[in-house]
Write a protein that holds these residues in place. Structure first.
Motif, mmCIF file in Angstrom:
data_model
loop_
_atom_site.group_PDB
_atom_site.id
_atom_site.type_symbol
_atom_site.label_atom_id
_atom_site.label_comp_id
_atom_site.label_asym_id
_atom_site.label_seq_id
_atom_site.Cartn_x
_atom_site.Cartn_y
_atom_site.Cartn_z
ATOM 1 N N THR A 42 40.868 50.717 39.999
ATOM 2 C CA THR A 42 41.460 50.850 38.721
ATOM 3 C C THR A 42 42.915 51.724 39.174
ATOM 4 O OG1 THR A 42 40.853 51.889 36.881
ATOM 5 C CG2 THR A 42 40.496 49.440 37.008
ATOM 6 N N ASN A 43 43.750 51.711 38.836
ATOM 7 C CA ASN A 43 44.653 52.576 38.441
ATOM 8 C C ASN A 43 44.381 53.818 37.950
ATOM 9 O OD1 ASN A 43 46.250 52.381 40.992
ATOM 10 N ND2 ASN A 43 47.894 51.136 40.464
ATOM 11 N N LEU A 44 43.214 53.953 37.102
ATOM 12 C CA LEU A 44 43.271 54.513 35.691
ATOM 13 C C LEU A 44 42.592 55.566 36.601
ATOM 14 C CD1 LEU A 44 40.746 52.275 33.798
ATOM 15 C CD2 LEU A 44 43.487 52.642 33.451
ATOM 16 N N THR A 45 43.391 57.038 36.157
ATOM 17 C CA THR A 45 43.368 58.571 36.233
ATOM 18 C C THR A 45 41.921 59.059 34.804
ATOM 19 O OG1 THR A 45 45.092 59.055 36.150
ATOM 20 C CG2 THR A 45 44.523 58.438 38.010
ATOM 21 N N ASP A 46 42.504 60.617 35.315
ATOM 22 C CA ASP A 46 42.009 61.988 34.611
ATOM 23 C C ASP A 46 43.058 61.702 33.295
ATOM 24 O OD1 ASP A 46 39.255 62.006 35.619
ATOM 25 O OD2 ASP A 46 39.406 63.752 36.358
ATOM 26 N N LEU A 47 43.935 61.585 34.076
ATOM 27 C CA LEU A 47 45.401 61.677 33.373
ATOM 28 C C LEU A 47 45.809 61.102 32.181
ATOM 29 C CD1 LEU A 47 47.799 63.687 35.516
ATOM 30 C CD2 LEU A 47 46.464 64.407 34.158
ATOM 31 N N VAL A 48 45.726 59.607 33.164
ATOM 32 C CA VAL A 48 45.808 58.047 32.285
ATOM 33 C C VAL A 48 44.440 57.604 32.496
ATOM 34 C CG1 VAL A 48 47.031 56.735 31.946
ATOM 35 C CG2 VAL A 48 48.611 58.216 33.145
ATOM 36 N N PRO A 49 43.409 58.036 31.216
ATOM 37 C CA PRO A 49 42.779 57.019 31.547
ATOM 38 C C PRO A 49 42.263 55.524 30.671
ATOM 39 C CG PRO A 49 42.493 58.425 29.273
ATOM 40 C CD PRO A 49 43.767 58.778 30.477
ATOM 41 N N TRP A 50 43.441 55.484 29.998
ATOM 42 C CA TRP A 50 43.263 54.039 28.857
ATOM 43 C C TRP A 50 45.404 53.464 29.949
ATOM 44 C CZ3 TRP A 50 42.856 56.779 23.575
ATOM 45 C CH2 TRP A 50 41.956 57.729 23.077
ATOM 46 N N GLY A 51 45.198 52.076 29.936
ATOM 47 C CA GLY A 51 45.855 51.963 30.486
ATOM 48 C C GLY A 51 46.067 50.181 30.440
ATOM 49 N N PRO A 277 55.435 71.083 22.661
ATOM 50 C CA PRO A 277 55.559 70.811 24.252
ATOM 51 C C PRO A 277 54.485 69.822 24.506
ATOM 52 C CG PRO A 277 55.326 73.354 23.452
ATOM 53 C CD PRO A 277 55.197 72.908 22.367
ATOM 54 N N GLY A 278 55.001 69.261 24.604
ATOM 55 C CA GLY A 278 54.561 67.322 25.142
ATOM 56 C C GLY A 278 54.908 66.585 24.024
ATOM 57 N N ALA A 351 50.405 71.770 30.509
ATOM 58 C CA ALA A 351 49.716 72.417 31.419
ATOM 59 C C ALA A 351 49.591 74.320 31.023
ATOM 60 C CB ALA A 351 49.563 73.058 32.907
ATOM 61 N N ASP A 352 48.671 75.276 30.669
ATOM 62 C CA ASP A 352 48.852 76.714 30.657
ATOM 63 C C ASP A 352 48.886 77.208 31.301
ATOM 64 O OD1 ASP A 352 48.042 75.779 27.839
ATOM 65 O OD2 ASP A 352 46.417 75.666 28.176
ATOM 66 N N LEU A 353 50.013 78.035 31.743
ATOM 67 C CA LEU A 353 50.233 78.834 32.750
ATOM 68 C C LEU A 353 50.601 80.276 32.076
ATOM 69 C CD1 LEU A 353 52.833 76.294 34.082
ATOM 70 C CD2 LEU A 353 50.856 76.922 35.088
ATOM 71 N N THR A 354 51.076 81.189 32.614
ATOM 72 C CA THR A 354 51.576 82.446 32.425
ATOM 73 C C THR A 354 52.901 82.916 31.486
ATOM 74 O OG1 THR A 354 52.119 82.882 34.461
ATOM 75 C CG2 THR A 354 49.791 83.389 34.639
ATOM 76 N N GLN A 355 53.107 82.142 31.465
ATOM 77 C CA GLN A 355 54.403 81.983 31.462
ATOM 78 C C GLN A 355 54.315 81.317 30.159
ATOM 79 O OE1 GLN A 355 54.193 80.858 34.125
ATOM 80 N NE2 GLN A 355 55.820 78.396 34.173
ATOM 81 N N GLY A 356 53.143 80.175 29.639
ATOM 82 C CA GLY A 356 53.589 79.657 28.327
ATOM 83 C C GLY A 356 52.671 78.327 28.575
ATOM 84 N N THR A 357 52.823 77.399 27.585
ATOM 85 C CA THR A 357 52.580 75.867 27.465
ATOM 86 C C THR A 357 53.193 75.127 28.416
ATOM 87 O OG1 THR A 357 50.794 76.208 25.999
ATOM 88 C CG2 THR A 357 51.438 73.936 26.527
ATOM 89 N N THR A 358 53.554 74.799 29.431
ATOM 90 C CA THR A 358 54.154 73.627 29.787
ATOM 91 C C THR A 358 53.880 71.960 29.889
ATOM 92 O OG1 THR A 358 53.847 74.277 31.807
ATOM 93 C CG2 THR A 358 55.605 75.164 31.263
ATOM 94 N N ALA A 359 55.099 71.031 30.029
ATOM 95 C CA ALA A 359 54.060 69.850 30.123
ATOM 96 C C ALA A 359 55.277 69.071 31.498
ATOM 97 C CB ALA A 359 55.781 69.432 28.952
ATOM 98 N N SER A 360 54.245 68.443 32.024
ATOM 99 C CA SER A 360 54.701 67.974 32.930
ATOM 100 C C SER A 360 54.625 66.202 32.562
ATOM 101 C CB SER A 360 54.223 68.195 34.493
ATOM 102 O OG SER A 360 53.088 68.229 34.007
ATOM 103 N N TYR A 361 55.091 65.439 33.965
ATOM 104 C CA TYR A 361 55.101 63.836 33.706
ATOM 105 C C TYR A 361 54.235 62.960 34.656
ATOM 106 C CZ TYR A 361 59.283 64.911 30.729
ATOM 107 O OH TYR A 361 60.380 64.874 29.528
#
Length: 392
Positions: A42-51, A277-278, A351-361
């Protein structure tokens, strides 16, 4: 070839059943591949486990909500005039829950351990509560459907004594209605609560999801019940359904849509109260990104506003085509809502980075095998409803 065989071949119902059987066969092949090779296909991943399968699961459970509502109205509130519609709702509910179980059996990754939730209790998990309620309510629905099967013409004509024995289960219907009301209300709201307690997914992390899941299930479940009742009356002369009863239920659906729209509006407005964030990114994804057409068109305009206007107008409800179209749009709107909610919370990754929590797609497109298996489950549901209308 004799005339009887020719007339049988020309029946549209036969071709419809053959088509559904072909889709089910393809779905079974796909399910076999998933069972032997695992979720890697399937195309299910750890980021998108519910499809896609979870979206079908959530939708089929919600569309089964008419069973507990109408059973409670008939056996607990004494509204006996709704009994014919309640029988339809219970039958549809059993089909919906069996579809959900099929999807979950594949989605959990280890179908051989499906029974663990019933034996190894984790009382701190909303998913454990959902598991227990789904299993118990599925049992209640099966008991409620047994008298319908026992009183059906095929069973009564061949095995009348056995049919009467099955019909005796009807005597405990009030107790089943009470149990069904408890189990169904618990897990319809717990499905939303399962999302609402996930702090790592800010778009989901809110208490209102439990209420929204319940409200959407009420409108969608009742709409599908009325739709199936109308289809049964149109397909078979043996079925008699009072139009005034269906009209009353449809009007109630219209007012329920008003309440649901109000709740949905404030749920979306609350996202903009604070910047988290998010959460803001998921809101943009839903209202102006890849999910926007499904949100504005499928969920809000054609899923709530248009059917709400039709169902609240006595003049528009009298137009049978508009009435059926409105019910179809309500069902489609519920499916759109469950898909939007499920995906919006997963397509934004924190994602928790040194400059803080950032959101990505991230992205998700169901694989071919997910689509084939999902289509097989839906085809099973359609076939069960078709045979139920024809024989039960």
């Amino acid at each position: 070839m004799n005339n009887n065989r020719l007339s049988l071949i020309r029946q549209p119902i036969l071709w419809w059943i053959l088509f559904l059987l072909a889709v089910i066969a393809a779905g079974l092949v796909g399910a076999g591949i998933v069972m032997t090779q695992g979720l890697v296909v399937t195309n299910l991943t750890d980021l998108v486990p519910w499809g896609l399968w979870i979206a079908i699961d959530l939708s089929s459970i919600a569309l089964s909500a008419g069973a507990f509502l109408l059973s409670a109205a008939v056996y607990l509130l004494g509204m006996k005039k709704l009994q014919p519609v309640a029988r339809t709702a219970v039958f549809v509910g059993l089909i919906g829950y069996s579809m959900a179980c099929m999807c979950l059996l594949l989605d959990i990754g280890r179908p051989d351990r499906f029974w663990h939730g019933f034996v190894f209790w984790n009382v701190h998990s909303p998913l454990w509560e959902v598991t227990m309620c789904v299993g118990l309510y599925f049992t209640v629905l099966a008991l409620e459907v047994i008298p319908i099967i026992g009183q059906s013409e095929p069973v009564q004509s061949r095995w009348p004594n056995f049919g009467n024995l099955l019909g005796n289960v009807h005597k405990i219907a009030p107790f089943l209605a009470l149990a069904g009301l408890s189990f169904s209300m618990l897990h319809q709201s717990s499905l939303g609560a399962t999302y609402g307690v996930l702090k790592a997914r800010p778009f989901w992390y809110k208490p209102g999801l439990a209420v929204l899941f319940m409200a959407s299930a009420i409108v969608g479940g009742l709409a599908l019940t009325v739709l199936v009742s109308k289809s049964a009356a149109a397909a078979s002369k043996k079925v008699t359904v009072r139009d005034d009863i269906l009209d009353s239920v449809s009007k109630f659906i219209g007012w329920a849509l008003v309440v649901y729209l109000y709740l949905r509006f404030w749920d979306m407005m609350a996202v903009e109260y604070t910047h988290t964030p998010g959460r803001s990114e998921a809101f943009s994804l839903l209202t102006g990104g890849p999910l926007a057409m499904n949100f504005w068109g499928g969920e809000i305009i054609f899923g709530i506003l248009v059917p709400m206007i039709i169902l609240l107008s006595a003049r528009l409800r009298k137009d049978e085509r508009l009435h059926v179209l409105a019910l179809l749009m309500v069902v489609g709107g519920l499916i759109a809502y469950r898909w939007n909610t499920n995906m919006a919370g997963q397509l934004v990754v924190l994602a928790d980075l040194t400059q803080g929590t950032t959101a990505s797609y991230t992205s998700y497109v169901p694989s071919l095998i997910e689509i084939v298996v999902g289509a097989g489950v839906v085809a099973y549901g359609m076939l069960a409803v078709t045979l139920g209308i024809r024989y039960f």
